[in-house]
Design an enzyme around this catalytic site. Sequence first.
Site, mmCIF file in Angstrom:
data_model
loop_
_atom_site.group_PDB
_atom_site.id
_atom_site.type_symbol
_atom_site.label_atom_id
_atom_site.label_comp_id
_atom_site.label_asym_id
_atom_site.label_seq_id
_atom_site.Cartn_x
_atom_site.Cartn_y
_atom_site.Cartn_z
ATOM 1 N N ARG A 112 0.829 -1.190 0.726
ATOM 2 C CA ARG A 112 -0.290 -0.048 0.361
ATOM 3 C C ARG A 112 0.351 1.071 0.305
ATOM 4 N NH1 ARG A 112 -3.417 -0.294 4.732
ATOM 5 N NH2 ARG A 112 -4.337 -2.120 3.871
ATOM 6 N N HIS A 156 1.888 -2.119 5.976
ATOM 7 C CA HIS A 156 1.131 -1.994 4.641
ATOM 8 C C HIS A 156 2.164 -1.422 3.333
ATOM 9 C CE1 HIS A 156 -2.236 -4.745 3.985
ATOM 10 N NE2 HIS A 156 -2.483 -4.358 4.873
ATOM 11 N N ASP A 163 -3.748 -8.438 3.482
ATOM 12 C CA ASP A 163 -5.092 -8.641 3.649
ATOM 13 C C ASP A 163 -5.664 -9.658 2.706
ATOM 14 O OD1 ASP A 163 -4.407 -6.910 5.646
ATOM 15 O OD2 ASP A 163 -5.732 -4.893 4.640
ATOM 16 N N GLU A 224 -7.946 -8.480 13.336
ATOM 17 C CA GLU A 224 -7.915 -7.862 11.759
ATOM 18 C C GLU A 224 -7.648 -9.893 11.813
ATOM 19 O OE1 GLU A 224 -7.519 -3.484 10.737
ATOM 20 O OE2 GLU A 224 -6.005 -5.039 10.378
ATOM 21 N N HIS A 227 -5.496 -9.849 8.191
ATOM 22 C CA HIS A 227 -4.293 -9.071 8.279
ATOM 23 C C HIS A 227 -2.905 -10.170 8.690
ATOM 24 C CE1 HIS A 227 -2.656 -5.318 8.654
ATOM 25 N NE2 HIS A 227 -1.635 -5.925 8.767
#
Length: 245
Positions: A112, A156, A163, A224, A227
């Site tokens: 990301r 990320h 994910d 999460e 994740h």
Amino acid sequence: MRTPAWWVLALLLSACGHAPPRSILPAAAPTVPQRSPARDADEAGMVELRSLVPDLAYDIRYAGSRNFTGRPVAGYLAPRCYLLRPVAEALQRVEASLREQGLSLLIYDCYRPMQAVADFVAWAGDPGEQSTKAAYYPNLDKRELLGDYIAPTSGHSRGATLDLTLQRCDAGRRCAPLDMGTSYDYFDPSAHTDWPGATPQQRANRQRLLQAMAREGFANYPLEWWHYTYKPEPTPDTAYDFPLR
């Protein structure tokens, strides 16, 4: 979210842009990774995951409007999955093992860009934009997301976090995601990996994903279920900002 213990803290920088509750943060701030000058995946030493697994399923939601911002996110010019090569190769092994069991991975997000993380922070700081509340944070005031859930740095951006979920596939490679109990990017305690309210089947599905990933060196972020971060990270002190193309 008030359940994580101190042993979780080693994973906090791997969080999906979501910070833990302030009450458990250590006194010293974590080291902020340095921005890499890499202009593309090649310069960063990353590979596109489908170069290793051509038919791997993607649902890269930040490249479209089906995400908690309700629009495409900065830096996501295409629905691609880039990871540092050792991470991608480890995930390739996870997928190969799962296929022997009639299962497969569905990828939601990988590398990301830092600009995307900044876009998340800007969105969280806009109280007037509430269009996705019902789907992503129905039990929270949006003001609670900034700081406790959406942070200015993300694991990320270091190229070793992703994910994902599990799918069941038939002989024709028609696949359907397993029931994990919540949707992806759901801001709620029910998304905790060990949420006690999960049904036995949902808990079993989460554990199956956790065990498959752990066998190849991926650690789960306990808040999460989707994740995971590869450990040890290849470039823990470096973050990247080239766009996904």
